[in-house]
Scaffold this motif. Sequence first.
Motif, PDB file in Angstrom:
ATOM      1  N   ILE A  88     -16.237  34.519 118.900  1.00 20.41           N
ATOM      2  CA  ILE A  88     -15.500  34.574 117.634  1.00 20.41           C
ATOM      3  C   ILE A  88     -14.516  33.425 117.414  1.00 20.41           C
ATOM      4  CG2 ILE A  88     -15.758  37.078 117.479  1.00 20.41           C
ATOM      5  CD1 ILE A  88     -12.812  37.357 118.313  1.00 20.41           C
ATOM      6  N   HIS A  90     -11.164  30.763 117.596  1.00 19.81           N
ATOM      7  CA  HIS A  90      -9.743  30.888 117.257  1.00 19.81           C
ATOM      8  C   HIS A  90      -9.523  31.739 116.014  1.00 19.81           C
ATOM      9  CE1 HIS A  90      -9.819  26.924 119.471  1.00 19.81           C
ATOM     10  NE2 HIS A  90      -9.059  27.682 120.225  1.00 19.81           N
ATOM     11  N   GLU A  91     -10.320  31.501 114.994  1.00 21.99           N
ATOM     12  CA  GLU A  91     -10.165  32.261 113.751  1.00 21.99           C
ATOM     13  C   GLU A  91     -10.420  33.749 113.994  1.00 21.99           C
ATOM     14  OE1 GLU A  91     -11.867  32.435 109.179  1.00 21.99           O
ATOM     15  OE2 GLU A  91     -12.252  30.644 110.387  1.00 21.99           O
ATOM     16  N   GLY A  92     -11.410  34.045 114.790  1.00 27.90           N
ATOM     17  CA  GLY A  92     -11.729  35.436 115.103  1.00 27.90           C
ATOM     18  C   GLY A  92     -10.602  36.139 115.846  1.00 27.90           C
ATOM     19  N   ASN A  94      -7.436  35.520 115.513  1.00 26.06           N
ATOM     20  CA  ASN A  94      -6.442  35.835 114.483  1.00 26.06           C
ATOM     21  C   ASN A  94      -6.905  36.980 113.599  1.00 26.06           C
ATOM     22  OD1 ASN A  94      -3.899  33.942 114.075  1.00 26.06           O
ATOM     23  ND2 ASN A  94      -5.512  32.794 115.114  1.00 26.06           N
ATOM     24  N   ASN A  95      -8.171  36.996 113.266  1.00 31.88           N
ATOM     25  CA  ASN A  95      -8.707  38.079 112.427  1.00 31.88           C
ATOM     26  C   ASN A  95      -8.585  39.433 113.122  1.00 31.88           C
ATOM     27  OD1 ASN A  95      -9.345  36.287 110.393  1.00 31.88           O
ATOM     28  ND2 ASN A  95     -11.497  36.126 110.956  1.00 31.88           N
ATOM     29  N   MET A  96      -8.713  39.450 114.428  1.00 36.65           N
ATOM     30  CA  MET A  96      -8.567  40.709 115.165  1.00 36.65           C
ATOM     31  C   MET A  96      -7.194  41.339 114.942  1.00 36.65           C
ATOM     32  SD  MET A  96     -10.336  39.869 118.857  1.00 36.65           S
ATOM     33  CE  MET A  96      -9.714  41.378 119.617  1.00 36.65           C
ATOM     34  N   ALA A  98      -5.246  40.718 112.186  1.00 36.47           N
ATOM     35  CA  ALA A  98      -4.868  40.648 110.770  1.00 36.47           C
ATOM     36  C   ALA A  98      -4.283  41.956 110.244  1.00 36.47           C
ATOM     37  CB  ALA A  98      -6.072  40.226 109.927  1.00 36.47           C
ATOM     38  N   ALA A  99      -4.767  43.083 110.715  1.00 42.89           N
ATOM     39  CA  ALA A  99      -4.298  44.383 110.221  1.00 42.89           C
ATOM     40  C   ALA A  99      -3.032  44.864 110.929  1.00 42.89           C
ATOM     41  CB  ALA A  99      -5.399  45.429 110.389  1.00 42.89           C
ATOM     42  N   LYS A 103       1.909  40.752 116.529  1.00 46.91           N
ATOM     43  CA  LYS A 103       1.040  39.649 116.961  1.00 46.91           C
ATOM     44  C   LYS A 103       1.350  39.221 118.397  1.00 46.91           C
ATOM     45  CE  LYS A 103      -0.310  39.124 112.587  1.00 46.91           C
ATOM     46  NZ  LYS A 103      -1.157  40.126 112.046  1.00 46.91           N
ATOM     47  N   PRO A 134      -2.182  31.178 113.912  1.00 47.27           N
ATOM     48  CA  PRO A 134      -3.350  30.378 113.517  1.00 47.27           C
ATOM     49  C   PRO A 134      -3.400  29.103 114.371  1.00 47.27           C
ATOM     50  CG  PRO A 134      -2.206  31.194 111.584  1.00 47.27           C
ATOM     51  CD  PRO A 134      -1.322  31.515 112.773  1.00 47.27           C
ATOM     52  N   CYS A 146      -3.985  28.872 119.827  1.00 50.08           N
ATOM     53  CA  CYS A 146      -3.557  30.119 119.177  1.00 50.08           C
ATOM     54  C   CYS A 146      -2.387  30.799 119.875  1.00 50.08           C
ATOM     55  CB  CYS A 146      -4.719  31.121 119.139  1.00 50.08           C
ATOM     56  SG  CYS A 146      -6.039  30.663 118.040  1.00 50.08           S
TER      57      CYS A 146
END
Length: 184
Positions: A88, A90-92, A94-96, A98-99, A103, A134, A146
Amino acid sequence: MSKVITFVTGNTNKLKEVQAIIADSVELTNKSLDLEEVQGTIFEVAEAKCKEAASIIQGPVLVEDTALGFTAYGGLPGPYIKWFMAKIGHEGLNNMLAAYDDKSAQAICTFAFSEGPGKEVKIFQGVQDGIIVPARGPVGFGWDPCFQPDGFDQTYAEMPKTLKNTISHRFKALQLLKEFLVTR
């Protein structure tokens, strides 16, 4: 210590960091081995890798397992971060999160050392608290872009290596290893 220790890694970035941190007190050589990645706790993974490496090398070995645990996920992905990054990126990561408002994360480095086959495995662990941000800075060394350690406004990737190598989870674990090797 008079014997040369074989650091088992195929990751040239890890090798460079370890050499930069402990080369003044430990004589290291390097070998890349395809070790079985067992499932379990960070300690179980490191111990299993060390035993297997000692059996193959037939002498003193050092293996490392790096984990990244998200507080919001109860410490996961933990020792499986390598596989998460491969799938996934780096972006993935962060997406994990997101909710989640939280952090926060822990970078955990676990070194396992053994004198050789059938010898006791000694574990040395360093932890650095931080947050997942990010991606910033050069890519190419895992999740460094990240991870922003607590007390700093830069990610590991943005930091000069000389700074990272004095505060990181890897540095903290290697300090414990050095103390052990010097005092035994």
